[in-house]
Design a protein around this motif. Structure first.
Motif, PDB file in Angstrom:
ATOM      1  N   LEU A  74      -3.147  31.050   2.233  1.00 59.15           N
ATOM      2  CA  LEU A  74      -2.217  30.374   1.431  1.00 59.15           C
ATOM      3  C   LEU A  74      -3.063  30.567  -0.004  1.00 59.15           C
ATOM      4  O   LEU A  74      -2.077  30.837  -0.877  1.00 59.15           O
ATOM      5  N   ARG A  75      -4.227  30.755   0.046  1.00 61.90           N
ATOM      6  CA  ARG A  75      -4.994  30.905  -1.330  1.00 61.90           C
ATOM      7  C   ARG A  75      -4.629  32.385  -1.859  1.00 61.90           C
ATOM      8  O   ARG A  75      -4.207  32.399  -2.995  1.00 61.90           O
ATOM      9  N   VAL A  76      -4.504  33.451  -1.024  1.00 63.43           N
ATOM     10  CA  VAL A  76      -3.886  34.663  -1.760  1.00 63.43           C
ATOM     11  C   VAL A  76      -2.544  34.424  -2.185  1.00 63.43           C
ATOM     12  O   VAL A  76      -2.099  35.223  -3.225  1.00 63.43           O
ATOM     13  N   HIS A  77      -1.429  33.732  -1.625  1.00 65.41           N
ATOM     14  CA  HIS A  77      -0.375  33.525  -1.883  1.00 65.41           C
ATOM     15  C   HIS A  77      -0.257  32.747  -3.230  1.00 65.41           C
ATOM     16  O   HIS A  77       0.742  33.380  -4.203  1.00 65.41           O
ATOM     17  N   VAL A  78      -0.823  31.712  -3.492  1.00 62.47           N
ATOM     18  CA  VAL A  78      -1.037  31.036  -4.504  1.00 62.47           C
ATOM     19  C   VAL A  78      -1.582  32.030  -5.780  1.00 62.47           C
ATOM     20  O   VAL A  78      -0.943  32.087  -6.834  1.00 62.47           O
ATOM     21  N   ARG A  79      -2.610  32.640  -5.626  1.00 63.18           N
ATOM     22  CA  ARG A  79      -3.139  33.401  -6.607  1.00 63.18           C
ATOM     23  C   ARG A  79      -2.263  34.594  -7.088  1.00 63.18           C
ATOM     24  O   ARG A  79      -1.977  35.022  -8.219  1.00 63.18           O
ATOM     25  N   ALA A  80      -1.121  34.890  -5.992  1.00 64.68           N
ATOM     26  CA  ALA A  80      -0.180  36.098  -6.312  1.00 64.68           C
ATOM     27  C   ALA A  80       1.102  35.426  -7.179  1.00 64.68           C
ATOM     28  O   ALA A  80       1.836  36.175  -7.709  1.00 64.68           O
ATOM     29  N   GLY A  81       0.866  33.960  -7.398  1.00 64.08           N
ATOM     30  CA  GLY A  81       1.911  33.341  -8.072  1.00 64.08           C
ATOM     31  C   GLY A  81       2.887  32.529  -7.330  1.00 64.08           C
ATOM     32  O   GLY A  81       3.811  31.923  -7.720  1.00 64.08           O
ATOM     33  N   GLY A  82       2.526  32.264  -5.786  1.00 67.66           N
ATOM     34  CA  GLY A  82       3.450  31.462  -5.070  1.00 67.66           C
ATOM     35  C   GLY A  82       3.046  29.937  -5.018  1.00 67.66           C
ATOM     36  O   GLY A  82       1.991  29.560  -5.795  1.00 67.66           O
ATOM     37  N   ARG A  83       3.934  29.374  -4.654  1.00 69.24           N
ATOM     38  CA  ARG A  83       3.800  27.795  -4.838  1.00 69.24           C
ATOM     39  C   ARG A  83       3.999  27.253  -3.650  1.00 69.24           C
ATOM     40  O   ARG A  83       4.948  27.347  -2.788  1.00 69.24           O
ATOM     41  N   VAL A  84       3.186  26.522  -2.667  1.00 69.72           N
ATOM     42  CA  VAL A  84       3.030  25.923  -1.552  1.00 69.72           C
ATOM     43  C   VAL A  84       4.452  24.807  -1.709  1.00 69.72           C
ATOM     44  O   VAL A  84       4.176  23.801  -2.497  1.00 69.72           O
ATOM     45  N   GLU A  85       5.171  25.106  -1.036  1.00 67.76           N
ATOM     46  CA  GLU A  85       6.477  23.832  -1.081  1.00 67.76           C
ATOM     47  C   GLU A  85       6.561  22.884   0.114  1.00 67.76           C
ATOM     48  O   GLU A  85       6.642  21.774  -0.144  1.00 67.76           O
ATOM     49  N   ALA A  86       6.519  23.366   1.173  1.00 72.16           N
ATOM     50  CA  ALA A  86       6.722  22.418   2.377  1.00 72.16           C
ATOM     51  C   ALA A  86       6.275  22.943   3.657  1.00 72.16           C
ATOM     52  O   ALA A  86       6.016  24.111   3.865  1.00 72.16           O
ATOM     53  N   VAL A  87       6.296  22.354   4.664  1.00 71.98           N
ATOM     54  CA  VAL A  87       5.883  22.529   5.933  1.00 71.98           C
ATOM     55  C   VAL A  87       7.314  22.925   6.784  1.00 71.98           C
ATOM     56  O   VAL A  87       8.228  22.360   6.601  1.00 71.98           O
ATOM     57  N   ALA A  88       7.239  24.150   7.614  1.00 70.79           N
ATOM     58  CA  ALA A  88       8.233  24.216   8.529  1.00 70.79           C
ATOM     59  C   ALA A  88       7.764  23.938  10.120  1.00 70.79           C
ATOM     60  O   ALA A  88       7.078  24.717  10.819  1.00 70.79           O
ATOM     61  N   PRO A  89       8.276  22.509  10.384  1.00 72.18           N
ATOM     62  CA  PRO A  89       7.435  22.225  11.470  1.00 72.18           C
ATOM     63  C   PRO A  89       7.700  22.946  12.910  1.00 72.18           C
ATOM     64  O   PRO A  89       6.979  22.828  13.829  1.00 72.18           O
ATOM     65  N   ALA A  90       8.922  23.644  12.909  1.00 76.76           N
ATOM     66  CA  ALA A  90       9.107  24.255  14.175  1.00 76.76           C
ATOM     67  C   ALA A  90       9.465  25.836  13.943  1.00 76.76           C
ATOM     68  O   ALA A  90      10.574  26.153  14.079  1.00 76.76           O
ATOM     69  N   SER A  91       8.447  26.565  13.454  1.00 75.61           N
ATOM     70  CA  SER A  91       8.809  27.880  12.871  1.00 75.61           C
ATOM     71  C   SER A  91       8.750  28.815  14.042  1.00 75.61           C
ATOM     72  O   SER A  91       9.400  29.928  13.713  1.00 75.61           O
ATOM     73  N   MET A  92       7.949  28.566  15.017  1.00 71.92           N
ATOM     74  CA  MET A  92       7.873  29.649  16.038  1.00 71.92           C
ATOM     75  C   MET A  92       7.980  28.837  17.316  1.00 71.92           C
ATOM     76  O   MET A  92       7.170  27.860  17.310  1.00 71.92           O
ATOM     77  N   THR A  93       8.483  29.187  18.583  1.00 74.71           N
ATOM     78  CA  THR A  93       8.538  28.462  19.541  1.00 74.71           C
ATOM     79  C   THR A  93       8.118  29.467  20.828  1.00 74.71           C
ATOM     80  O   THR A  93       9.006  30.552  21.045  1.00 74.71           O
ATOM     81  N   VAL A  94       7.271  29.157  21.479  1.00 76.17           N
ATOM     82  CA  VAL A  94       6.884  29.972  22.987  1.00 76.17           C
ATOM     83  C   VAL A  94       6.968  28.793  23.936  1.00 76.17           C
ATOM     84  O   VAL A  94       6.151  28.101  24.205  1.00 76.17           O
ATOM     85  N   ALA A  95       8.047  29.248  24.781  1.00 77.28           N
ATOM     86  CA  ALA A  95       8.020  28.258  26.048  1.00 77.28           C
ATOM     87  C   ALA A  95       8.123  29.351  27.005  1.00 77.28           C
ATOM     88  O   ALA A  95       8.773  30.067  27.509  1.00 77.28           O
ATOM     89  N   ALA A  96       7.202  28.888  28.176  1.00 75.74           N
ATOM     90  CA  ALA A  96       7.044  29.791  29.231  1.00 75.74           C
ATOM     91  C   ALA A  96       6.389  29.057  30.519  1.00 75.74           C
ATOM     92  O   ALA A  96       5.714  28.129  30.526  1.00 75.74           O
ATOM     93  N   SER A  97       6.344  29.748  31.653  1.00 75.77           N
ATOM     94  CA  SER A  97       5.529  29.356  32.827  1.00 75.77           C
ATOM     95  C   SER A  97       4.255  29.221  32.812  1.00 75.77           C
ATOM     96  O   SER A  97       3.596  29.672  31.843  1.00 75.77           O
ATOM     97  N   LEU A  98       3.747  28.435  33.552  1.00 73.41           N
ATOM     98  CA  LEU A  98       2.298  28.110  33.347  1.00 73.41           C
ATOM     99  C   LEU A  98       1.470  29.393  34.062  1.00 73.41           C
ATOM    100  O   LEU A  98       0.443  29.796  33.404  1.00 73.41           O
TER     101      LEU A  98
END
Length: 247
Positions: free
Chosen positions: A175-199
């Motif tokens: 995140l620090r690299v992104h902000v140093r590059a000019g980015g702004r931390v905006e929000a959390v994406a709470p379900a960005s990726m999902t992996v559902a599988a057998s045990l």
């Protein structure tokens, strides 16, 4: 490190070497169904958005994938809570329908294992920004996977994402690299990726027993995995952090 950075559109003969570059992704992350369906398409269908770095010996040491999409059309300017997965679906849906994109989203920046810790991730992020700007876009967004969050799997992402150091920069290195590059931390994406599988699949990926109903801390996971032995499956729902880069 002396590097040459190019896109696959400029150097299509490099496709196999770029896609075959070694990485350090945990095994379970390779089993997100949305990612499996779409990630491999980027290099073949959107090669102008795949950048790679080649060292003086001709070895591919890093690559950066991004996709164009119509944020104004899909989400009226709002970044989706399903983050990485949603952006991939939107981007290829837009491509199929011929929708004109207005935004570029970062998808990944990957550095070969032996070249990590040399500042390559920041250089590839800068190249991605330059590539988007050169194609006429005014913004890059990124569903960022914080690089040190796996060390604190029980810390809520809402707390972790906005934690800062004494100098005001993010606590997390990526995140620090992104902000140093000019980015702004905006929000959390709470379900960005999902992996559902057998045990059994989870046991094979992690070497852990997955035999109790509990939250399982898995190496490399940003949050614990929900294990449900009575039902024979476990589910990992990964939160990411939305960062906006105005170009």
């Amino acid at each position: 490190m002396v590097l040459t950075i190019a896109s696959l559109a400029e150097r299509p003969e490099m496709l196999d070497r770029v896609t075959g570059m070694a990485d350090t992704w945990p095994a379970f992350l390779r089993n997100d169904l949305v990612g499996n369906a779409h990630y491999g398409r980027i290099a073949r269908e959107l090669p102008e958005y795949v950048l790679f770095a080649e060292d003086a010996d001709g070895e591919v040491v890093a690559h950066a994938y991004s996709v164009p999409f119509a944020l104004g059309d899909e989400g009226a300017g709002a970044l989706p809570p399903r983050g990485w997965d949603e952006i991939l679906v939107w981007a290829f849906g837009d491509l199929r329908r011929g929708v004109v994109p207005d935004t570029v989203s970062a998808i990944s920046v990957v550095v070969a294992p032996h070249a990590q810790g040399t500042g390559l991730s920041g250089r590839m992020l800068a190249a991605m920004r330059d590539n988007a700007r050169g194609r006429g876009f005014g913004e890059v967004v990124a569903p960022v996977r914080p690089s040190a969050k796996h060390l604190e799997p029980r810390t809520p992402m809402e707390e972790y994402a906005f934690r800062t150091r004494g100098d005001g920069l993010p606590h997390d290195p990526w995140l620090r690299v992104h902000v140093r590059a000019g980015g702004r931390v905006e929000a959390v994406a709470p379900a960005s990726m999902t992996v559902a599988a057998s045990l059994d699949e989870w046991r094979g990926w992690t070497g852990l027993p997955f035999d109790e109903e509990c939250l399982v801390e898995v190496p490399g996971a940003l949050v614990p995995v929900h294990c449900e032995p009575a039902h024979g499956y476990a589910v990992y729902v990964e939160p990411n952090v939305w960062v906006r880069h105005v170009l």
